[in-house]
Design a protein around this motif. Structure first.
Motif, mmCIF file in Angstrom:
data_model
loop_
_atom_site.group_PDB
_atom_site.id
_atom_site.type_symbol
_atom_site.label_atom_id
_atom_site.label_comp_id
_atom_site.label_asym_id
_atom_site.label_seq_id
_atom_site.Cartn_x
_atom_site.Cartn_y
_atom_site.Cartn_z
ATOM 1 N N THR A 133 0.057 -8.303 16.566
ATOM 2 C CA THR A 133 -0.904 -9.228 17.174
ATOM 3 C C THR A 133 -2.329 -8.715 17.027
ATOM 4 N N GLU A 134 -2.536 -7.434 17.299
ATOM 5 C CA GLU A 134 -3.879 -6.868 17.259
ATOM 6 C C GLU A 134 -4.427 -6.742 15.848
ATOM 7 N N GLN A 135 -3.580 -6.371 14.906
ATOM 8 C CA GLN A 135 -4.048 -6.083 13.551
ATOM 9 C C GLN A 135 -3.698 -7.165 12.539
ATOM 10 N N LYS A 136 -3.037 -8.239 12.989
ATOM 11 C CA LYS A 136 -2.669 -9.359 12.112
ATOM 12 C C LYS A 136 -1.832 -8.892 10.915
ATOM 13 N N ILE A 137 -0.881 -8.029 11.201
ATOM 14 C CA ILE A 137 0.035 -7.548 10.173
ATOM 15 C C ILE A 137 1.224 -8.509 10.083
ATOM 16 N N GLY A 138 1.668 -8.792 8.880
ATOM 17 C CA GLY A 138 2.912 -9.525 8.700
ATOM 18 C C GLY A 138 4.059 -8.534 8.617
ATOM 19 N N VAL A 139 5.172 -8.809 9.299
ATOM 20 C CA VAL A 139 6.326 -7.900 9.311
ATOM 21 C C VAL A 139 7.565 -8.634 8.821
ATOM 22 N N LEU A 140 8.210 -8.059 7.809
ATOM 23 C CA LEU A 140 9.524 -8.511 7.364
ATOM 24 C C LEU A 140 10.508 -7.416 7.753
ATOM 25 N N PHE A 141 11.517 -7.755 8.569
ATOM 26 C CA PHE A 141 12.447 -6.721 9.006
ATOM 27 C C PHE A 141 13.892 -7.186 8.945
ATOM 28 N N THR A 142 14.775 -6.233 8.649
ATOM 29 C CA THR A 142 16.210 -6.466 8.750
ATOM 30 C C THR A 142 16.681 -5.822 10.054
ATOM 31 N N GLU A 143 17.694 -6.371 10.656
ATOM 32 C CA GLU A 143 18.122 -5.858 11.961
ATOM 33 C C GLU A 143 19.518 -6.370 12.286
ATOM 34 N N HIS A 144 20.368 -5.475 12.823
ATOM 35 C CA HIS A 144 21.695 -5.860 13.269
ATOM 36 C C HIS A 144 21.758 -6.107 14.770
ATOM 37 N N SER A 145 20.776 -5.623 15.518
ATOM 38 C CA SER A 145 20.769 -5.830 16.971
ATOM 39 C C SER A 145 20.194 -7.216 17.273
ATOM 40 N N MET A 146 21.075 -8.137 17.616
ATOM 41 C CA MET A 146 20.642 -9.518 17.794
ATOM 42 C C MET A 146 19.755 -9.714 19.014
ATOM 43 N N ASP A 147 19.870 -8.822 20.011
ATOM 44 C CA ASP A 147 18.951 -8.932 21.143
ATOM 45 C C ASP A 147 17.515 -8.702 20.679
ATOM 46 N N VAL A 148 17.329 -7.754 19.760
ATOM 47 C CA VAL A 148 16.008 -7.480 19.200
ATOM 48 C C VAL A 148 15.512 -8.674 18.393
ATOM 49 N N VAL A 149 16.375 -9.213 17.548
ATOM 50 C CA VAL A 149 15.981 -10.321 16.679
ATOM 51 C C VAL A 149 15.520 -11.525 17.496
ATOM 52 N N PHE A 150 16.330 -11.938 18.459
ATOM 53 C CA PHE A 150 16.007 -13.146 19.211
ATOM 54 C C PHE A 150 14.865 -12.922 20.206
ATOM 55 N N ALA A 151 14.605 -11.681 20.556
ATOM 56 C CA ALA A 151 13.509 -11.399 21.474
ATOM 57 C C ALA A 151 12.159 -11.355 20.779
ATOM 58 N N TYR A 152 12.125 -10.892 19.516
ATOM 59 C CA TYR A 152 10.829 -10.583 18.911
ATOM 60 C C TYR A 152 10.498 -11.325 17.620
ATOM 61 N N ALA A 165 25.553 -9.699 2.228
ATOM 62 C CA ALA A 165 24.841 -10.970 2.081
ATOM 63 C C ALA A 165 23.691 -10.894 1.079
ATOM 64 N N GLY A 166 23.208 -9.688 0.794
ATOM 65 C CA GLY A 166 22.084 -9.533 -0.122
ATOM 66 C C GLY A 166 20.796 -9.137 0.559
ATOM 67 N N LYS A 167 20.865 -8.805 1.858
ATOM 68 C CA LYS A 167 19.646 -8.450 2.612
ATOM 69 C C LYS A 167 18.944 -7.239 2.014
ATOM 70 N N SER A 168 19.694 -6.160 1.842
ATOM 71 C CA SER A 168 19.083 -4.926 1.351
ATOM 72 C C SER A 168 18.546 -5.096 -0.065
#
Length: 269
Positions: free
Chosen positions: A192-211, A40-43
């Motif tokens: 939350t504590e450090q106000k960091i922005g996170v961009l992540f790729t992930e194949h585990s959909m339970d992780v994606v929809f949870a966090y 898809a072009g993610k990487s």
């Protein structure tokens, strides 16, 4: 101003357009998931943000800095951390030494006439290990750790340059479900504590929809959907292109983030 602003990003390899005019933003204190099927072009998109690949066109702004044309190490020093799908640590070095090396690199001081590199920043390195729950293993070699613990050490290394933006490539790859949940709960707490922005790729959909706070979905290099979990779950283009014919996300038991109470749901059926 958004922490990260990606505008009209494209990358071509010969006649193949791997990323085609992709635009999105990321705010401080937010987890943004970059999703899509294989190819898809993610990487490619991810590596352009990190400076590992130069874009064919487009803009990547990190705060007031334009990242296009910058080297990965210079982007890192601006405050952009990175973790990898396959954890990158020195197996023969101790947990503490791995984090110390990142701190030495941050300060551009590999040695001193009066103080060996191995003794520098030990207190700060230990504090970072405490943040990720690995202080008790500080003197152990990375090569003897369980994979989930190596991922925690890699996170401590990524935090060594005090990032405002953290890029996480498949952060839970190869981990058991319990380890996946623990690592992402830890990441959520730090965000939350450090106000960091996170961009992540992930194949585990339970992780994606949870966090993930928001998600963007690519298909054949184009951005086809963006929004929160409910929006993505119900998008017909995502259901067809990403999840495949006859497969959609349906609500399932929520995952509980013990660090911050953040929950989510979703299984592939």
């Amino acid at each position: 101003m958004s922490l990260l602003q990606v505008s009209g990003l494209s990358k071509s390899f010969g006649g193949l357009k791997a990323v085609d005019n992709v635009s999105f933003t990321l705010e401080a204190g937010q987890l943004l998931a970059l999703l899509g099927p294989n190819g898809a072009g993610k990487s490619t998109c991810f590596n352009m943000v990190n400076g590992q690949l130069p874009p064919s066109s487009g803009s990547i702004r990190f705060g007031e800095h334009e990242l296009v044309g910058m080297r990965p190490r210079d982007i890192w020093r601006l405050g952009v951390g990175r973790t990898f799908q396959i954890a990158a640590t020195f197996n023969s070095m101790t947990v503490l030494e791995n984090v110390q090396m990142a701190l030495v690199s941050r300060e551009r001081k590999t040695f001193s006439l009066w103080k060996p590199a191995g003794t520098r920043y030990a207190d700060e390195a230990f504090a970072l290990l405490e943040q990720v729950g690995m202080a008790a293993d500080a003197k152990r070699a990375c090569g003897v750790l369980a994979y989930g613990d190596v991922k925690r050490v890699e996170l401590a290394i990524a935090l060594a340059n005090r990032p405002k933006l953290l890029l996480m490539d498949e952060p839970t790859a190869g981990m058991a479900p319990k380890e996946r949940n623990e690592l992402m709960a830890l990441t959520r707490r730090l965000v939350t504590e450090q106000k960091i922005g996170v961009l992540f790729t992930e194949h585990s959909m339970d992780v994606v929809f949870a966090y993930a706070d928001r998600m963007i979905v690519l298909a054949r290099g184009k951005l086809i959907a963006e929004g929160d979990g409910e929006t993505i779950r119900n998008d017909p283009r995502v259901q067809e292109v990403y999840f495949g014919t006859g497969k959609t996300f349906q609500p399932h038991a929520a995952l509980h983030d013990t660090a911050g109470g953040h929950t989510g749901e979703g299984v592939l059926q």
